[in-house]
Design a protein around this motif. Structure first.
Motif: not given
Lengths: 241, 125
Positions: A139-140, A147-148, A220-224
């Motif tokens: 989802h993130f 968004l990007a 994972y979120p930070l990596r993305v």
């Protein structure tokens, strides 16, 4: 434009998949497509199992992770003049009988990349149970991708993908390393490639464990985010030509 | 004294922010591996948060008792930034070598496959 006589290669990235590979390879044989197994420095008999089936094996001497493994398959595809490559995970979760469905939009030349999606609203896989951590991570990445770039992909973490020659050549030059799925989509979109999702049913893993552990999920979120920053800040990646 | 403390804190925050920006620049220019950067940015954010909240941390009460808290703060920030720059330098080197190892491993795998094909062909003749 790709036509119906396209040369198709199935790339099977595998790390310690000796138990899942034989059944999967038997299913792939039925599709008639060429196949190459990427043995990502497995400590079990993955390489031998694939060789016993008469399959071409690219055996990496050190573990490069899913990104490095898949990119090796793309290099093989380009050097051996394949028109289309399909990535299909070695854990047996991806059904090879859906190959025609996944490759059709690429073969017809409508798009450059197809994602086999579990969550496409019009063709959702109701039976597939996604682990909570993976669902959160997905989802993130779906949200941040939208968004990007404005790109709406419902299953950003799906590894069932078909790519045409142009996308393959692009990824030979640069491909993300760990958990590359969402970042790779952004790279393709920024470079002007066309992406589409098709609905697929995914199976549960029979043997072994997922590499998406608790700590990997936590970071994972930070990596993305970091991966996306990297994509936006490398100008040379921005053009498919 | 409080004003001097604020000046030291602002200077420290500026240095750490500059370090944060430098790390992002290393990522942008492809000198630093994205996955190393993730951990490193995390450490830098913690350092920035610690410095921003220095007054409310238990360590502040201890250093203020020494009456040289500004000096200690300057030394801590200075040591952190010095260590950070050294570590970043090593990480840039590691990232470069990791990329080279990846390329070599991929080429080796592809070459081995070609060698196997040629060997099989020779054996069959």
């Amino acid at each position: 434009m790709t036509d119906i006589s396209s040369k198709i290669l199935i790339i099977v990235p595998s790390h310690n998949e000796e138990a899942n590979l034989p059944g999967l390879l038997d299913e792939i044989f039925k599709t008639g497509a060429d196949v190459v197994v990427i043995n990502d420095a497995s400590s079990d008999n993955t390489e031998q199992v694939a060789r016993d089936k008469g399959i071409q094996v690219l055996s990496l001497p050190v573990n490069l992770g899913i990104g490095g493994g898949v990119q090796t398959g793309f290099m093989y595809a380009v050097r051996n003049n394949y028109d289309i490559a399909v990535q299909l995970d070695g854990d047996g979760q991806h059904d090879p009988s859906l190959l025609a469905k996944v490759t059709a939009p690429v073969i017809s030349g409508e798009v450059d990349c197809v994602i086999g999606s579990r969550y496409l609203p019009s063709d959702k896989d109701e039976n597939y149970k996604t682990p909570v951590l993976r669902r959160l991570g997905m989802h993130f990445s779906t949200g941040i991708l939208k968004l990007a770039s404005g790109l709406v992909i419902h299953d950003t973490t799906s590894g069932y993908r078909a790519l045409n020659r142009g996308a393959l050549e692009y990824f030979v030059k640069c491909y993300p390393t760990d958990h590359p799925e969402a970042e790779a989509l952004l790279m393709l979109q920024q470079a002007g490639f066309r992406i589409r999702e098709v609905g697929i049913k995914m199976r549960t893993r029979n043997n072994g464990e997922s590499l998406f552990t608790f700590w990997k999920a936590a970071f994972y979120p930070l990596r993305v985010i970091i991966g996306f920053i990297g994509v936006f800040s490398h100008p040379w990646q921005g053009n498919k030509k | 004294m409080i004003d001097f403390f604020s000046d030291v804190q602002n200077l420290g925050l500026s240095m750490l922010t500059a370090l944060f920006a430098f790390t992002l620049w290393l990522l942008r220019t492809n000198r630093l591996d994205a996955h190393i950067t993730v951990r490193w940015l995390f450490v830098e954010l913690i350092a920035i948060a610690l410095l921003a909240m220095w007054k409310w941390l238990p360590v502040f009460g201890y250093t203020s008792g020494l009456a040289d808290r500004e000096l200690i703060l300057i030394l801590v920030i200075g040591a952190f930034v010095f260590a950070a720059i050294l570590i970043l330098d090593i990480l840039v080197l590691l990232s470069k070598q990791a990329r080279q190892i990846k390329t070599l491993a991929q080429e080796l795998a592809l070459l081995r496959q070609r060698t196997d094909v040629v060997e099989d062909y020779r054996m069959s003749k």
